[in-house]
Design a protein around this motif. Structure first.
Motif, PDB file in Angstrom:
ATOM      1  N   VAL A 489       0.840  -1.198   0.000  1.00 53.21           N
ATOM      2  CA  VAL A 489       0.000   0.000   0.000  1.00 53.21           C
ATOM      3  C   VAL A 489       0.876   1.249   0.000  1.00 53.21           C
ATOM      4  O   VAL A 489       0.570   2.240  -0.670  1.00 53.21           O
ATOM      5  N   GLY A 490       1.989   1.201   0.745  1.00 50.73           N
ATOM      6  CA  GLY A 490       2.904   2.336   0.766  1.00 50.73           C
ATOM      7  C   GLY A 490       3.473   2.656  -0.602  1.00 50.73           C
ATOM      8  O   GLY A 490       3.686   3.822  -0.946  1.00 50.73           O
ATOM      9  N   GLU A 491       3.713   1.618  -1.399  1.00 52.32           N
ATOM     10  CA  GLU A 491       4.222   1.830  -2.755  1.00 52.32           C
ATOM     11  C   GLU A 491       3.142   2.400  -3.666  1.00 52.32           C
ATOM     12  O   GLU A 491       3.414   3.262  -4.507  1.00 52.32           O
ATOM     13  N   ALA A 492       1.905   1.905  -3.494  1.00 55.83           N
ATOM     14  CA  ALA A 492       0.813   2.337  -4.377  1.00 55.83           C
ATOM     15  C   ALA A 492       0.227   3.678  -3.963  1.00 55.83           C
ATOM     16  O   ALA A 492      -0.183   4.466  -4.817  1.00 55.83           O
ATOM     17  N   ALA A 493       0.171   3.944  -2.655  1.00 52.21           N
ATOM     18  CA  ALA A 493      -0.460   5.173  -2.146  1.00 52.21           C
ATOM     19  C   ALA A 493       0.294   5.645  -0.913  1.00 52.21           C
ATOM     20  O   ALA A 493      -0.128   5.394   0.224  1.00 52.21           O
ATOM     21  N   PRO A 494       1.421   6.316  -1.092  1.00 53.92           N
ATOM     22  CA  PRO A 494       2.271   6.699   0.044  1.00 53.92           C
ATOM     23  C   PRO A 494       1.590   7.604   1.066  1.00 53.92           C
ATOM     24  O   PRO A 494       1.982   7.617   2.229  1.00 53.92           O
ATOM     25  N   SER A 495       0.580   8.358   0.646  1.00 54.36           N
ATOM     26  CA  SER A 495      -0.050   9.310   1.562  1.00 54.36           C
ATOM     27  C   SER A 495      -1.106   8.671   2.461  1.00 54.36           C
ATOM     28  O   SER A 495      -1.591   9.319   3.392  1.00 54.36           O
ATOM     29  N   VAL A 496      -1.451   7.411   2.210  1.00 54.60           N
ATOM     30  CA  VAL A 496      -2.489   6.736   2.987  1.00 54.60           C
ATOM     31  C   VAL A 496      -1.870   6.100   4.230  1.00 54.60           C
ATOM     32  O   VAL A 496      -0.826   5.441   4.146  1.00 54.60           O
ATOM     33  N   ALA A 497      -2.515   6.279   5.381  1.00 56.88           N
ATOM     34  CA  ALA A 497      -2.018   5.676   6.619  1.00 56.88           C
ATOM     35  C   ALA A 497      -2.138   4.160   6.545  1.00 56.88           C
ATOM     36  O   ALA A 497      -3.132   3.630   6.040  1.00 56.88           O
ATOM     37  N   ARG A 498      -1.128   3.471   7.051  1.00 53.48           N
ATOM     38  CA  ARG A 498      -1.134   2.002   7.079  1.00 53.48           C
ATOM     39  C   ARG A 498      -1.015   1.526   8.521  1.00 53.48           C
ATOM     40  O   ARG A 498      -0.100   1.940   9.246  1.00 53.48           O
ATOM     41  N   LEU A 499      -1.941   0.656   8.922  1.00 49.86           N
ATOM     42  CA  LEU A 499      -1.977   0.130  10.282  1.00 49.86           C
ATOM     43  C   LEU A 499      -1.824  -1.385  10.218  1.00 49.86           C
ATOM     44  O   LEU A 499      -2.525  -2.050   9.462  1.00 49.86           O
ATOM     45  N   VAL A 500      -0.908  -1.918  11.023  1.00 51.25           N
ATOM     46  CA  VAL A 500      -0.524  -3.326  10.936  1.00 51.25           C
ATOM     47  C   VAL A 500      -0.833  -4.030  12.245  1.00 51.25           C
ATOM     48  O   VAL A 500      -0.414  -3.570  13.318  1.00 51.25           O
ATOM     49  N   ALA A 501      -1.546  -5.160  12.165  1.00 53.69           N
ATOM     50  CA  ALA A 501      -1.856  -5.951  13.350  1.00 53.69           C
ATOM     51  C   ALA A 501      -0.714  -6.917  13.631  1.00 53.69           C
ATOM     52  O   ALA A 501      -0.371  -7.748  12.785  1.00 53.69           O
ATOM     53  N   ILE A 502      -0.098  -6.781  14.800  1.00 50.29           N
ATOM     54  CA  ILE A 502       0.957  -7.704  15.231  1.00 50.29           C
ATOM     55  C   ILE A 502       0.743  -8.031  16.708  1.00 50.29           C
ATOM     56  O   ILE A 502      -0.017  -7.355  17.401  1.00 50.29           O
ATOM     57  N   ASP A 503       1.429  -9.063  17.179  1.00 49.75           N
ATOM     58  CA  ASP A 503       1.470  -9.381  18.606  1.00 49.75           C
ATOM     59  C   ASP A 503       2.915  -9.192  19.055  1.00 49.75           C
ATOM     60  O   ASP A 503       3.774 -10.042  18.779  1.00 49.75           O
ATOM     61  N   PRO A 504       3.237  -8.101  19.740  1.00 53.79           N
ATOM     62  CA  PRO A 504       4.632  -7.820  20.080  1.00 53.79           C
ATOM     63  C   PRO A 504       5.263  -8.842  21.016  1.00 53.79           C
ATOM     64  O   PRO A 504       6.497  -8.905  21.129  1.00 53.79           O
ATOM     65  N   LEU A 505       4.438  -9.632  21.713  1.00 53.83           N
ATOM     66  CA  LEU A 505       4.979 -10.584  22.684  1.00 53.83           C
ATOM     67  C   LEU A 505       5.301 -11.938  22.068  1.00 53.83           C
ATOM     68  O   LEU A 505       5.737 -12.843  22.772  1.00 53.83           O
ATOM     69  N   THR A 506       5.089 -12.090  20.790  1.00 51.67           N
ATOM     70  CA  THR A 506       5.422 -13.353  20.125  1.00 51.67           C
ATOM     71  C   THR A 506       6.534 -13.103  19.118  1.00 51.67           C
ATOM     72  O   THR A 506       6.675 -12.001  18.589  1.00 51.67           O
ATOM     73  N   PRO A 507       7.362 -14.138  18.863  1.00 48.51           N
ATOM     74  CA  PRO A 507       8.418 -13.949  17.860  1.00 48.51           C
ATOM     75  C   PRO A 507       7.811 -13.741  16.479  1.00 48.51           C
ATOM     76  O   PRO A 507       6.782 -14.308  16.143  1.00 48.51           O
ATOM     77  N   GLY A 508       8.434 -12.907  15.712  1.00 49.11           N
ATOM     78  CA  GLY A 508       7.914 -12.600  14.377  1.00 49.11           C
ATOM     79  C   GLY A 508       8.130 -11.143  14.077  1.00 49.11           C
ATOM     80  O   GLY A 508       9.203 -10.588  14.301  1.00 49.11           O
ATOM     81  N   VAL A 509       7.088 -10.486  13.595  1.00 46.04           N
ATOM     82  CA  VAL A 509       7.189  -9.071  13.248  1.00 46.04           C
ATOM     83  C   VAL A 509       7.125  -8.229  14.514  1.00 46.04           C
ATOM     84  O   VAL A 509       6.231  -8.396  15.344  1.00 46.04           O
ATOM     85  N   GLY A 510       8.080  -7.323  14.677  1.00 48.41           N
ATOM     86  CA  GLY A 510       8.118  -6.454  15.838  1.00 48.41           C
ATOM     87  C   GLY A 510       7.754  -5.028  15.499  1.00 48.41           C
ATOM     88  O   GLY A 510       7.696  -4.648  14.323  1.00 48.41           O
ATOM     89  N   PRO A 511       7.520  -4.192  16.514  1.00 52.72           N
ATOM     90  CA  PRO A 511       7.182  -2.784  16.268  1.00 52.72           C
ATOM     91  C   PRO A 511       8.251  -2.046  15.463  1.00 52.72           C
ATOM     92  O   PRO A 511       7.933  -1.134  14.699  1.00 52.72           O
ATOM     93  N   GLU A 512       9.513  -2.439  15.642  1.00 52.59           N
ATOM     94  CA  GLU A 512      10.583  -1.767  14.903  1.00 52.59           C
ATOM     95  C   GLU A 512      10.429  -1.970  13.402  1.00 52.59           C
ATOM     96  O   GLU A 512      10.642  -1.045  12.605  1.00 52.59           O
TER      97      GLU A 512
END
Length: 649
Positions: A489-512
């Motif tokens: 979405v950032g590539e297609a529409a850079p001005s649109v806000a993007r919100l990502v669902a993650i679980d910070p307490l599990t290994p995988g995608v982190g807030p960083e």
């Protein structure tokens, strides 16, 4: 330095084209304007570094093959479904519209410039085209309504081969000396169009079919495989019937793009980058070959010709082609205004100039090329430069910052969508995207608009209208997929806000990683997806709006109740005034804000007091009823701890 080295000319033109387009992107102006100026400055008129004449006979095949790739890429992104909806207007523009433009330009050139019928006819055929190299970047930057964007982009792609073939036929007819030669020239039009259509469909099906097969073409060779096949199709068709190849590649691109082969996004990205490279090369080379003295020699007649094309011929063409098609007056007016010419007209005019020179008509060829150059320069500067202004004045832009896209019609995604719907103060659309027909059906039953498809595919994002949305929420069970969607979405529409669902307490995608992709973490503190999906599915979650009257500047991520894994709360939607937004790490609270929280019905007596302690109150309670004690006070009460343990068990 050997300035007569053709390799030096080629390399300089290639490098200059890329650099100039990069600069144009930063200053947000049409890149072709800079390319035309760069070609002149680097050419024999000034710096004398780029010398197209050193390429000799090699210039023509370079131009032909580059145009083939450019048209294939433009057609690759056309959607047949949209083309069908606007088929009447598109069909008229590339047939009736082309004839009106040819006739109008021919008569104007004869009257204003004093040209012969033969040369004026060639000019009319050349300027009948618009071109995707100019139109597509403009429509994306202006963010037009889908209807207008489809019409303009389809016209640009499809009229290029039609116009180029018409120009070739006009060239043959203009130079014919007998009735038989005239007849043969006229018959060349349906023959070239028909052959291009047949070979294009067959070749497109073959290429698309091979790309769809999992193991037919290795994944790392798909892009260059497609490129090689496109060039082979173009040259094979050209060998069978000269100038039919341009139609072949346009049709092949349309077929491949709508077959949806594997790795379609990577293919489009590769072709887009290659197109930018080739557009820069062609414009620099061809501009360098233009003699400015020939342009100045056109005088007032040249300016009058351009004005008539813009002010009279194009509006007449649009009026005739859109009659009875259901377009509003402002839409017709914008179509009449935005018709800048592109690389195909320039390339073919250069080829004709060379052919006329070989026949002893060098002066006419130079005038023809100079006039086409003037039309391109003026229409790109004036029409392209004012396209955004006219779109605003005529109100044909897509609405911006309007509505939300939630990727994931699962129980959590539907709960967020319902909350957004309850919180909104207007009628902003809320669109759910999912690949699961069952989940999508449930969401549709709840009254939401559904886009069934993979959000990692550009076509799905276009159908969801992400470019005009306030935010796109990636809320699938897979954190990696959510992050990838945010990047797409950032590539297609850079001005649109993007919100990502993650679980910070599990290994995988982190807030960083989310921060690095310039997105934000959904729900502030993330989400234990499986747990909340389970509770939403069984209707165990209560969702309530609370008014914030605590310390201004408090970030949602500082709320202890959201980080409590035993008795959790989920911050869903934040509203300030008439503006609502899903809660994220970017949410900062101000007095009077409303936040919709979700918690388990059995935990309400425990969770709600903690939120009151942080400065929240129910709308039906007076401000004085808001608790101000420490949010952690309950945890110091042994009886409260026992009650919490019992409820948890």
């Amino acid at each position: 330095m050997n300035l007569q080295d053709p390799a030096l000319t080629f390399a300089l033109a290639l490098a200059a084209g890329v650099v100039v387009q990069s600069v144009a992107r930063h200053v947000r102006v049409p890149g072709i304007l800079f390319l035309l100026a760069t070609g002149i400055l680097l050419g024999p008129e000034f710096a004398n570094l780029v010398r197209p004449e050193t390429l000799g006979e090699g210039l023509n095949p370079i131009v032909g093959l580059a145009v083939a790739v450019i048209l294939f890429e433009g057609a690759l992104q056309l959607n047949i479904g949209r083309l069908r909806r606007e088929a009447l207007v598109i069909r008229r523009l590339i047939t009736l519209g082309a004839l009106i433009t040819i006739a109008g330009a021919t008569v104007t050139a004869m009257l204003a410039l004093g040209w012969s019928l033969q040369v004026a006819l060639l000019f009319g055929a050349l300027v009948s085209v618009t071109g995707p190299t100019v139109i597509n970047p403009l429509t994306r930057r202006i963010r037009l309504r889908n209807k207008l964007r489809t019409i303009l982009e389809a016209e640009g792609v499809l009229i290029d081969p039609v116009g180029a073939i018409l120009a070739v036929v006009a060239f043959e007819v203009a130079l014919a000396s007998t009735a038989g030669e005239v007849g043969a020239g006229v018959l060349g039009l349906p023959r070239r169009l028909g052959l291009g259509l047949v070979i294009g469909v067959a070749g497109g099906v073959a290429i698309g079919g091979l790309l769809r097969l999992r193991r037919a073409v290795p994944s790392d060779l798909r892009n260059i495989f497609t490129l090689a096949m496109v060039l082979a199709l173009y040259q094979a068709s050209h060998a069978l019937l000269p100038e039919s190849g341009i139609m072949t590649v346009a049709i092949a691109g349309l077929v491949v793009g709508n077959m949806g082969p594997r790795h379609a996004r990577e293919l489009v990205e590769f072709k887009e980058q290659l197109t930018y490279l080739l557009v820069g090369l062609l414009f620099v080379l061809l501009s360098a070959a233009v003699d400015l003295a020939d342009v100045w020699a056109l005088g007032a007649g040249g300016i009058v010709t351009v004005i008539v094309l813009v002010v009279l011929v194009r509006p007449l063409c649009v009026l005739a082609c859109t009659r009875g098609a259901g377009l509003e007056r402002n839409e017709q007016a914008f179509l009449a205004w935005l018709a800048p010419r592109g690389i195909v007209a320039f390339a073919v005019s250069s080829l004709f100039a060379a052919e006329l020179a070989h026949m002893g008509m060098e002066a006419q060829g130079d005038q023809l090329r100079a006039m086409v150059f003037l039309v391109i320069a003026v229409t790109v500067v004036v029409l392209g430069g004012t396209g955004g202004l006219m779109a605003g004045l005529l109100r044909v832009r897509k609405p911006s910052n309007y509505g939300f896209v939630v990727v994931g019609a699962n129980p959590v995604g539907r709960a967020l969508a319902r909350t957004l719907r309850a919180a909104r103060t207007g009628d902003a659309p809320i669109i759910l995207v999912d690949t699961n027909p069952t989940e999508a059906g449930v969401a549709e039953g709840e009254g939401f608009r559904i886009v069934l498809g993979n959000a990692n595919e550009p076509r799905t994002l276009v159908r969801a209208g992400v470019e005009s949305r306030r935010a796109v929420v990636a809320l699938t069970p897979n954190e990696g997929v959510n992050l990838l969607i945010a990047k797409r979405v950032g590539e297609a529409a850079p001005s649109v806000a993007r919100l990502v669902a993650i679980d910070p307490l599990t290994p995988g995608v982190g807030p960083e990683q989310v921060d690095e992709s310039e997105a934000a973490v959904l729900f502030g503190s993330g989400i234990d997806y499986e747990r909340w999906a389970h509770h939403f599915r069984r209707d165990r979650v209560a969702i309530e709006p609370l008014i914030f009257e605590g310390t201004p500047g408090l970030r949602v991520t500082q709320l202890d109740a959201l980080a409590d894994r035993q008795f959790p709360a989920l911050a869903l939607v934040h509203r300030r005034g008439r503006r609502e937004q899903p809660v994220s790490t970017n949410t900062v609270l101000k007095s009077g804000d409303v936040v919709w929280f979700g918690w388990l019905r059995d935990h309400g007596e425990l969770v709600e007091p903690r939120l009151e302690g942080a400065g929240f109150r129910r709308p039906d309670r007076p401000a004085s009823a808001t608790r101000t004690e420490d949010p952690g006070e309950d945890s110091a009460n042994p009886e409260a701890e026992e009650e919490e343990e019992e409820r948890s068990s």
